[in-house]
Scaffold this motif. Structure first.
Motif, PDB file in Angstrom:
ATOM      1  N   VAL A  98      21.549  -9.700-119.205  1.00  0.00           N
ATOM      2  CA  VAL A  98      20.592 -10.458-119.711  1.00  0.00           C
ATOM      3  C   VAL A  98      19.177 -10.188-119.676  1.00  0.00           C
ATOM      4  O   VAL A  98      18.603  -9.683-118.372  1.00  0.00           O
ATOM      5  N   GLY A  99      18.408  -9.945-120.743  1.00  0.00           N
ATOM      6  CA  GLY A  99      17.180  -9.339-120.549  1.00  0.00           C
ATOM      7  C   GLY A  99      16.110 -10.593-120.300  1.00  0.00           C
ATOM      8  O   GLY A  99      16.379 -11.797-120.440  1.00  0.00           O
ATOM      9  N   SER A 100      14.963 -10.292-119.859  1.00  0.00           N
ATOM     10  CA  SER A 100      13.977 -11.268-119.400  1.00  0.00           C
ATOM     11  C   SER A 100      12.804 -10.531-119.972  1.00  0.00           C
ATOM     12  O   SER A 100      12.232  -9.622-119.270  1.00  0.00           O
ATOM     13  N   ARG A 129      17.623  -8.002-116.316  1.00  0.00           N
ATOM     14  CA  ARG A 129      17.001  -6.590-116.549  1.00  0.00           C
ATOM     15  C   ARG A 129      15.498  -6.995-117.238  1.00  0.00           C
ATOM     16  O   ARG A 129      15.536  -7.729-118.343  1.00  0.00           O
ATOM     17  N   ASN A 130      14.500  -6.779-116.673  1.00  0.00           N
ATOM     18  CA  ASN A 130      13.120  -7.119-117.183  1.00  0.00           C
ATOM     19  C   ASN A 130      12.691  -6.146-118.340  1.00  0.00           C
ATOM     20  O   ASN A 130      13.134  -4.849-118.364  1.00  0.00           O
ATOM     21  N   LEU A 131      12.194  -6.878-119.170  1.00  0.00           N
ATOM     22  CA  LEU A 131      11.894  -6.199-120.661  1.00  0.00           C
ATOM     23  C   LEU A 131      10.203  -6.540-120.800  1.00  0.00           C
ATOM     24  O   LEU A 131       9.778  -7.289-120.508  1.00  0.00           O
ATOM     25  N   GLN A 136      11.746  -5.832-125.812  1.00  0.00           N
ATOM     26  CA  GLN A 136      12.190  -6.959-125.733  1.00  0.00           C
ATOM     27  C   GLN A 136      13.097  -7.580-126.971  1.00  0.00           C
ATOM     28  O   GLN A 136      14.437  -7.974-126.781  1.00  0.00           O
ATOM     29  N   LEU A 140      18.066  -5.842-127.444  1.00  0.00           N
ATOM     30  CA  LEU A 140      18.752  -6.741-128.059  1.00  0.00           C
ATOM     31  C   LEU A 140      19.482  -5.778-129.142  1.00  0.00           C
ATOM     32  O   LEU A 140      20.729  -5.733-129.345  1.00  0.00           O
ATOM     33  N   VAL A 145      20.956  -4.729-123.873  1.00  0.00           N
ATOM     34  CA  VAL A 145      21.150  -6.246-122.997  1.00  0.00           C
ATOM     35  C   VAL A 145      21.971  -7.187-124.173  1.00  0.00           C
ATOM     36  O   VAL A 145      22.082  -6.877-125.290  1.00  0.00           O
ATOM     37  N   ALA A 148      19.066 -12.383-124.196  1.00  0.00           N
ATOM     38  CA  ALA A 148      17.470 -12.435-123.537  1.00  0.00           C
ATOM     39  C   ALA A 148      17.000 -13.581-123.535  1.00  0.00           C
ATOM     40  O   ALA A 148      16.949 -14.480-124.537  1.00  0.00           O
ATOM     41  N   LEU A 150      13.385 -15.078-124.010  1.00  0.00           N
ATOM     42  CA  LEU A 150      12.237 -14.469-124.819  1.00  0.00           C
ATOM     43  C   LEU A 150      11.395 -15.735-125.295  1.00  0.00           C
ATOM     44  O   LEU A 150      11.778 -16.847-125.241  1.00  0.00           O
ATOM     45  N   TRP A 275      20.297 -14.044-129.045  1.00  0.00           N
ATOM     46  CA  TRP A 275      21.333 -12.642-128.947  1.00  0.00           C
ATOM     47  C   TRP A 275      21.721 -12.559-130.550  1.00  0.00           C
ATOM     48  O   TRP A 275      21.064 -13.144-131.576  1.00  0.00           O
TER      49      TRP A 275
END
Length: 303
Positions: A98-100, A129-131, A136, A140, A145, A148, A150, A275
């Motif tokens: 999961v992106g963040s 995972r930091n984006l 960002q 995706l 990722v 995310a 966002l 997503w």
């Protein structure tokens, strides 16, 4: 003595409730002779008589009545065991990335989603995972990722669940003449330079967040280019520009020399879980979507 089967105990309970072999057999979808045979086998296994037969009817013996009480507990326990095992069989396993965007995963709404996911799918390994601003949307699109956290507005082509909304604020150097104001208008900020984004960041996204052009048609004067929120607040600290951030920045990015001032004209900042449509039915992504919708619904129902 051999242990009775759970099936035999269920048959005994049917006889105890119907007090009639024919009705009990019909209820359990077996023939009457087969039911009688199973009850006799159960009596042999336990070494005691359970049911007295006569005239098509049936009556529990004293021993049978005592066994029935225990049989109910055994059957109920087995049903609970099967429900638990079924739930575990349906549990999502594997990995989910999961992106963040910056500190989004630290926000209460994102933590609630991840906690719900962890509680309902303990076998799913989740990596956050930091984006940065550039990564960002690309992360995706290229599958780095699976989903995310966002901030809107989101570009076309993504599906999402709206998680939360909060006011936006102006981030200023503490020595800026406007830093002492309670609220600010866009007109008051017209001559201030605003932090900019790299070319790879969708321009429509950043123009929306910086209100460019301003309502009177004046274009925003952009300054230093940054790739993440830490670099953004550093640029403001160095008195090179101002920027606009969600109100949560007051808690997430407090820095000596920075001031956050309310600016109602900036509107709300909206948080999303996003997503790709092609990934929506991947089991892990589906579980995450369900967690997001469940927690969002919980917040909406709170008084």
């Amino acid at each position: 003595m051999r242990e009775p089967s759970v099936h035999q105990l269920r048959l005994l309970l049917a006889v105890a409730e119907e007090l009639h072999f024919k009705r009990a057999a019909a209820r359990m979808f077996i023939s009457q002779p087969a039911l009688s045979q199973q009850i006799r086998a159960l009596e042999e296994r336990l070494g005691i008589g359970l049911v007295e037969r006569g005239g098509g009817g049936a009556r529990l013996t004293t021993a049978g009545a005592a066994v029935v009480e225990e049989a109910r507990s055994v059957v109920a326990a087995m049903e609970r065991l099967l429900r638990v095992s079924d739930a575990q069989a349906d549990a999502v396993r594997g990995e989910l990335c999961v992106g963040s965007l910056g500190a989004e995963a630290a926000m209460p709404h994102a933590r609630a989603v991840l906690a719900h996911l962890r509680d309902h799918h303990p076998h799913l390994r989740v990596e956050v995972r930091n984006l940065n601003f550039v990564e960002q949307f690309d992360a995706l699109a290229n599958g780095e990722v699976d989903a995310a956290f966002l901030r809107g507005p989101l570009p076309p082509g993504l599906q999402s669940v709206r998680l939360a909304s909060e006011p936006r604020v102006v981030c200023l150097p503490a020595d800026d003449p406007l830093a002492g104001e309670t609220t600010l208008t866009l007109a008051q900020l017209a001559d201030r330079t605003v932090v900019d984004m790299p070319r790879d960041v969708p321009r429509l996204w950043w123009d929306h967040l910086t209100v460019n052009p301003r309502p009177d048609g004046t274009p925003v004067r952009f300054g230093p280019v940054v790739r993440d929120t830490e670099a953004m607040v550093l640029a403001v600290l160095q008195a090179r520009a101002i920027t606009f951030l969600p109100a949560a920045a007051r808690q997430l990015y407090p820095r000596p020399g920075l001031v956050y001032v309310d600016a109602p004209e900036l509107g709300e900042s909206e948080s999303y879980l996003a997503w790709l449509p092609a990934h929506r039915d991947v089991l892990a992504v589906r579980a995450l979507r369900e967690a997001a919708r469940a927690t969002a619904q919980d917040r909406e129902q709170r008084p």
